[in-house]
Write a protein that holds these residues in place. Structure first.
Motif, PDB file in Angstrom:
ATOM      1  N   CYS A 109      -1.779   2.521  -3.912  1.00  0.00           N
ATOM      2  CA  CYS A 109      -2.293   3.672  -3.163  1.00  0.00           C
ATOM      3  C   CYS A 109      -3.208   4.481  -4.087  1.00  0.00           C
ATOM      4  O   CYS A 109      -2.873   4.717  -5.254  1.00  0.00           O
ATOM      5  N   PHE A 110      -4.334   4.931  -3.559  1.00  0.00           N
ATOM      6  CA  PHE A 110      -5.266   5.712  -4.384  1.00  0.00           C
ATOM      7  C   PHE A 110      -6.149   6.562  -3.486  1.00  0.00           C
ATOM      8  O   PHE A 110      -6.270   6.332  -2.281  1.00  0.00           O
ATOM      9  N   ARG A 111      -6.762   7.564  -4.106  1.00  0.00           N
ATOM     10  CA  ARG A 111      -7.702   8.468  -3.441  1.00  0.00           C
ATOM     11  C   ARG A 111      -8.931   8.620  -4.315  1.00  0.00           C
ATOM     12  O   ARG A 111      -8.942   8.153  -5.464  1.00  0.00           O
ATOM     13  N   ASP A 112      -9.982   9.252  -3.808  1.00  0.00           N
ATOM     14  CA  ASP A 112     -11.237   9.338  -4.565  1.00  0.00           C
ATOM     15  C   ASP A 112     -11.063  10.125  -5.863  1.00  0.00           C
ATOM     16  O   ASP A 112     -10.117  10.897  -6.035  1.00  0.00           O
ATOM     17  N   HIS A 113     -12.007   9.939  -6.764  1.00  0.00           N
ATOM     18  CA  HIS A 113     -11.926  10.483  -8.123  1.00  0.00           C
ATOM     19  C   HIS A 113     -11.681  11.981  -8.152  1.00  0.00           C
ATOM     20  O   HIS A 113     -10.876  12.479  -8.949  1.00  0.00           O
ATOM     21  N   VAL A 114     -12.394  12.734  -7.298  1.00  0.00           N
ATOM     22  CA  VAL A 114     -12.329  14.196  -7.324  1.00  0.00           C
ATOM     23  C   VAL A 114     -11.183  14.718  -6.466  1.00  0.00           C
ATOM     24  O   VAL A 114     -10.761  15.857  -6.612  1.00  0.00           O
ATOM     25  N   GLY A 115     -10.665  13.891  -5.572  1.00  0.00           N
ATOM     26  CA  GLY A 115      -9.521  14.290  -4.767  1.00  0.00           C
ATOM     27  C   GLY A 115      -9.865  14.989  -3.479  1.00  0.00           C
ATOM     28  O   GLY A 115      -9.068  15.786  -2.964  1.00  0.00           O
ATOM     29  N   PHE A 116     -11.048  14.723  -2.902  1.00  0.00           N
ATOM     30  CA  PHE A 116     -11.395  15.335  -1.628  1.00  0.00           C
ATOM     31  C   PHE A 116     -10.520  14.797  -0.493  1.00  0.00           C
ATOM     32  O   PHE A 116     -10.276  15.490   0.487  1.00  0.00           O
ATOM     33  N   ARG A 117     -10.111  13.551  -0.602  1.00  0.00           N
ATOM     34  CA  ARG A 117      -9.187  12.985   0.376  1.00  0.00           C
ATOM     35  C   ARG A 117      -7.783  12.994  -0.221  1.00  0.00           C
ATOM     36  O   ARG A 117      -7.539  12.363  -1.252  1.00  0.00           O
ATOM     37  N   GLY A 138     -17.555   7.845  -3.194  1.00  0.00           N
ATOM     38  CA  GLY A 138     -17.439   8.472  -1.894  1.00  0.00           C
ATOM     39  C   GLY A 138     -16.236   9.382  -1.808  1.00  0.00           C
ATOM     40  O   GLY A 138     -15.715   9.864  -2.828  1.00  0.00           O
ATOM     41  N   VAL A 139     -15.795   9.633  -0.591  1.00  0.00           N
ATOM     42  CA  VAL A 139     -14.571  10.412  -0.338  1.00  0.00           C
ATOM     43  C   VAL A 139     -13.646   9.501   0.464  1.00  0.00           C
ATOM     44  O   VAL A 139     -13.945   9.145   1.593  1.00  0.00           O
ATOM     45  N   PHE A 140     -12.541   9.128  -0.123  1.00  0.00           N
ATOM     46  CA  PHE A 140     -11.726   8.078   0.492  1.00  0.00           C
ATOM     47  C   PHE A 140     -10.282   8.160   0.023  1.00  0.00           C
ATOM     48  O   PHE A 140      -9.961   8.781  -0.992  1.00  0.00           O
ATOM     49  N   ALA A 141      -9.416   7.522   0.788  1.00  0.00           N
ATOM     50  CA  ALA A 141      -8.034   7.273   0.393  1.00  0.00           C
ATOM     51  C   ALA A 141      -7.641   5.940   1.010  1.00  0.00           C
ATOM     52  O   ALA A 141      -8.125   5.586   2.092  1.00  0.00           O
ATOM     53  N   ALA A 142      -6.774   5.198   0.338  1.00  0.00           N
ATOM     54  CA  ALA A 142      -6.456   3.859   0.829  1.00  0.00           C
ATOM     55  C   ALA A 142      -5.082   3.412   0.359  1.00  0.00           C
ATOM     56  O   ALA A 142      -4.566   3.885  -0.664  1.00  0.00           O
ATOM     57  N   VAL A 143      -4.516   2.482   1.130  1.00  0.00           N
ATOM     58  CA  VAL A 143      -3.297   1.765   0.758  1.00  0.00           C
ATOM     59  C   VAL A 143      -3.604   0.279   0.878  1.00  0.00           C
ATOM     60  O   VAL A 143      -4.095  -0.179   1.918  1.00  0.00           O
ATOM     61  N   VAL A 144      -3.337  -0.461  -0.185  1.00  0.00           N
ATOM     62  CA  VAL A 144      -3.496  -1.914  -0.204  1.00  0.00           C
ATOM     63  C   VAL A 144      -2.111  -2.522  -0.394  1.00  0.00           C
ATOM     64  O   VAL A 144      -1.364  -2.085  -1.277  1.00  0.00           O
ATOM     65  N   THR A 145      -1.752  -3.514   0.422  1.00  0.00           N
ATOM     66  CA  THR A 145      -0.433  -4.126   0.277  1.00  0.00           C
ATOM     67  C   THR A 145      -0.512  -5.641   0.372  1.00  0.00           C
ATOM     68  O   THR A 145      -1.356  -6.187   1.096  1.00  0.00           O
ATOM     69  N   ASP A 146       0.375  -6.298  -0.375  1.00  0.00           N
ATOM     70  CA  ASP A 146       0.536  -7.751  -0.242  1.00  0.00           C
ATOM     71  C   ASP A 146       1.751  -8.088   0.626  1.00  0.00           C
ATOM     72  O   ASP A 146       2.186  -9.233   0.690  1.00  0.00           O
ATOM     73  N   ALA A 177      -7.170  -6.908   7.423  1.00  0.00           N
ATOM     74  CA  ALA A 177      -6.081  -7.783   6.969  1.00  0.00           C
ATOM     75  C   ALA A 177      -6.602  -9.186   6.720  1.00  0.00           C
ATOM     76  O   ALA A 177      -7.530  -9.655   7.394  1.00  0.00           O
ATOM     77  N   GLY A 178      -6.015  -9.821   5.723  1.00  0.00           N
ATOM     78  CA  GLY A 178      -6.312 -11.208   5.415  1.00  0.00           C
ATOM     79  C   GLY A 178      -5.019 -11.960   5.187  1.00  0.00           C
ATOM     80  O   GLY A 178      -3.924 -11.395   5.367  1.00  0.00           O
ATOM     81  N   PRO A 179      -5.108 -13.204   4.766  1.00  0.00           N
ATOM     82  CA  PRO A 179      -3.880 -13.980   4.551  1.00  0.00           C
ATOM     83  C   PRO A 179      -2.957 -13.374   3.502  1.00  0.00           C
ATOM     84  O   PRO A 179      -1.728 -13.455   3.626  1.00  0.00           O
ATOM     85  N   ARG A 180      -3.545 -12.740   2.475  1.00  0.00           N
ATOM     86  CA  ARG A 180      -2.729 -12.249   1.361  1.00  0.00           C
ATOM     87  C   ARG A 180      -2.529 -10.744   1.394  1.00  0.00           C
ATOM     88  O   ARG A 180      -1.459 -10.244   1.050  1.00  0.00           O
ATOM     89  N   LEU A 181      -3.546  -9.990   1.802  1.00  0.00           N
ATOM     90  CA  LEU A 181      -3.524  -8.535   1.684  1.00  0.00           C
ATOM     91  C   LEU A 181      -3.848  -7.870   3.011  1.00  0.00           C
ATOM     92  O   LEU A 181      -4.500  -8.474   3.886  1.00  0.00           O
ATOM     93  N   ALA A 182      -3.441  -6.610   3.134  1.00  0.00           N
ATOM     94  CA  ALA A 182      -3.855  -5.757   4.240  1.00  0.00           C
ATOM     95  C   ALA A 182      -4.193  -4.384   3.678  1.00  0.00           C
ATOM     96  O   ALA A 182      -3.632  -3.957   2.659  1.00  0.00           O
ATOM     97  N   VAL A 183      -5.109  -3.697   4.354  1.00  0.00           N
ATOM     98  CA  VAL A 183      -5.608  -2.415   3.857  1.00  0.00           C
ATOM     99  C   VAL A 183      -5.696  -1.410   4.993  1.00  0.00           C
ATOM    100  O   VAL A 183      -6.157  -1.743   6.092  1.00  0.00           O
TER     101      VAL A 183
END
Length: 580
Positions: free
Chosen positions: A109-117, A95-103, A40-46
């Motif tokens: 919200c996104f996941r890796d290109h191939v969709g392993f996550r 890599g293999v990942f999924a994430a949520v970024v919010t202000d 987390a930072g002043p503007r965003l959290a992940v």
């Protein structure tokens, strides 16, 4: 939501940022992978889960751009990367990942290109929920864990696509390579990466191709090694020995130890056993080899997994994956490299002749025809291939309604073949798009088996990595012109040429593929099939249950009938278990 999936771990972290609460779960046992991270930072959290294979390179790039990451965790890098690149960041990650970024008000919200996550979600005007598993979304939204019978039936009859929801009612699935933007009262989705943009864009000499493949395969293998519990899952085909050939020297150079290998052998089933080939690979690459004999029960174990999974999974034998991971853990392995996905990367060749003809590459088409004829292929067979590639969409759809698609041309008599063939007819496409769709087919479905595999890995404590699916390597193969990617009649002909000298010749010179029919047929569980398929409470349209019951009583299913019966039993078990 976190507690709804206890197999993810009991060490929970939560952060509130504006209107959004973010959380991750990690195992509490010493030595277990801790793949969830918050930043987390002043503007965003992940909130992020998974692994970024280019973490150090991304950190260096961000530092040069004047954005200093607070660490190398996926969440910390994504937090800094979003400041630098915004919505362009997901396409840059590897890599293999999924994430949520919010202000604090909106979220991406996104996941890796191939969709392993995987990522699942539910959103309306009052609230939004995003999670790794559908059951977590249902828990957050206060939904009962209830099967969506329409979706279960679509999965059973292979009628799924990128828009197919989860099999739990009220939960949506985020498509691969897609960015989901959630704002109050708004929901937008867009592709952040398009594999078709890379199709046949390269202009390389044969030497360039060899050099680039060597570079990218080395990078792909190196990205997946950790130095902690690494092992390569080995078979007698081309795909996993190729991974071993590139990963073994990197592992030795980095960590001073030889890369171990784990393999399944079938000494009592000669048509399946690849022991001699596996030993040849291990000997040439100096891999410490561990082997075992498979005895897992596909259906019974598959039913037990439905207590954790959020939908029926066709094709995949989770029993075998569970068995493989369990034996790896017993040997102290936690990070498993496999040769999976290679065929989708390097050997999708249907409609090749039609593609060359439609693009006006007549000289290449003539050479291809001459090679096929010299190899003994009949004019009738070649004519059928060309006709199938060039036929207009309406003709292709009509053919499928009458004969079925190539992957479902045989049906057991107790299934409604009219429905099955009508389902495949819906996927008929224009002639000029068939080659493109063949090359990018991995991004056209929901990835049900990947979702189940990912949950299985989480439960078993073993992470699977697939170097062949490295995005940079895959983009390279997408970029090759068809003539270069498929230089001869041999399956994986280009790869065989590129691997010469790195993989034993007896592997590369094989011209037949091992199929595991004998192993599967030896493990048919008729009692378990009858348990779920004789007089079930719910009946799916398109199944003659009386005819199926008679076949189960006779115990005379062939392989095709058994595979359909197993998938039908899994569907019934999922419905029954969600009603408990």
């Amino acid at each position: 939501m976190l507690r709804a999936a206890p197999h993810r771990g009991t060490d929970l972290e939560v952060a509130v940022h504006g209107d959004w609460a973010l959380g991750v779960a990690n195992p509490s046992e010493p030595g277990a992978w801790r793949e969830g991270s918050l930043a987390a930072g002043p503007r965003l959290a992940v909130a992020a889960v998974g692994a970024l294979d280019d973490a150090e390179a991304l950190s260096d790039e961000l530092t040069r751009a004047g954005v200093e990451p607070t660490g190398l965790s996926p969440a910390a890098l994504i937090l800094a990367g979003w400041d630098a690149f915004g919505e362009h960041l997901p396409a840059r990650l590897r890599g293999v990942f999924a994430a949520v970024v919010t202000d604090g008000r909106r979220a991406w919200c996104f996941r890796d290109h191939v969709g392993f996550r995987p990522l699942f979600y539910r959103a309306d005007r009052s609230a939004a929920f995003v999670a790794s598993e559908a059951k977590q979304v249902a828990a957050g939204a206060g939904l009962r864990r209830e099967a969506d019978l329409d979706v279960v039936e679509r999965i059973l009859f292979r009628e799924v696509d990128n828009e197919t929801p989860a099999a739990l009612k009220g939960v949506m699935r985020l498509a691969k390579a897609t960015l989901l933007h959630v704002a109050p009262g708004q929901l937008h989705r867009r592709a952040y990466w398009r594999p078709e943009d890379f199709l046949e864009t390269a202009r390389l000499t044969a030497d360039d191709v060899a050099e680039r493949f060597d570079e990218l395969m080395t990078q792909a293998a190196a990205r997946t090694l950790t130095g902690t519990g690494d092992v390569v899952s080995l078979s007698g085909g081309i795909d996993s020995p190729a991974v071993a050939a590139y990963a073994a020297p990197v592992h030795l150079r980095r960590y001073g130890e030889r890369l171990p290998a784990l393999a399944t052998v079938y000494p009592n089933q000669p048509s399946v056993d690849e022991s001699s080939l596996i030993r040849a690979v291990a000997l040439q690459l100096e891999l410490p080899l561990h082997t075992y004999e498979r005895d897992a029960q596909p259906l019974r174990a598959g039913v037990e997994w439905l207590r954790i999974l959020d939908g029926p999974i066709p094709y995949l034998l989770l029993s075998d994956a569970e068995d493989h991971y369990r034996r790896a853990r017993e040997l102290g392995f936690r990070n498993m490299l496999t040769g999976e996905i290679a065929e989708l990367v390097v050997d999708m060749r249907r409609h090749l002749l039609g593609h060359l003809l439609l693009r006006g590459r007549l000289r290449s088409a003539r050479r291809r025809l001459a090679r096929e004829r010299a190899g003994g292929r009949s004019l009738a067979s070649l004519g059928a291939e060309v006709g199938g590639s060039l036929a207009p969409r309406w003709a292709e759809a009509r053919y499928r309604r009458r004969r079925g698609a190539h992957w479902v041309s045989r049906y057991p008599p107790w299934l409604d073949w009219h429905r099955l063939r009508a389902g495949t007819a819906r996927w008929a496409t224009a002639a000029r798009r068939r080659w493109l769709e063949e090359q990018t087919v991995s991004w056209m479905g929901p990835g049900l088996t990947m979702e189940a595999e990912e949950v299985c890995q989480s439960v078993m404590g073993v992470r699977t990595r697939r170097p062949w699916a490295d995005v940079d390597l895959w983009q390279f193969f997408l970029s090759l012109p068809a003539e270069q990617k498929f230089p001869n009649r041999a399956r994986k002909g280009l790869v065989r040429r590129l691997l010469r000298g790195k993989v034993p010749d007896e592997i590369l010179d094989r011209r037949h593929k091992t199929v595991f029919d004998e192993s599967l047929m030896a493990r048919i569980e008729y009692d378990e099939l009858r348990r779920w398929l004789v007089a079930p409470e719910h009946r799916f349209a398109g199944v003659d249950y009386d005819g199926l019951a008679a076949a189960l009583e006779r115990e005379d299913l062939d392989l095709t009938a058994y595979q359909w019966a197993k998938d039908l039993a899994i569907a019934h078990a999922f419905v029954a278990l969600t009603e408990q």
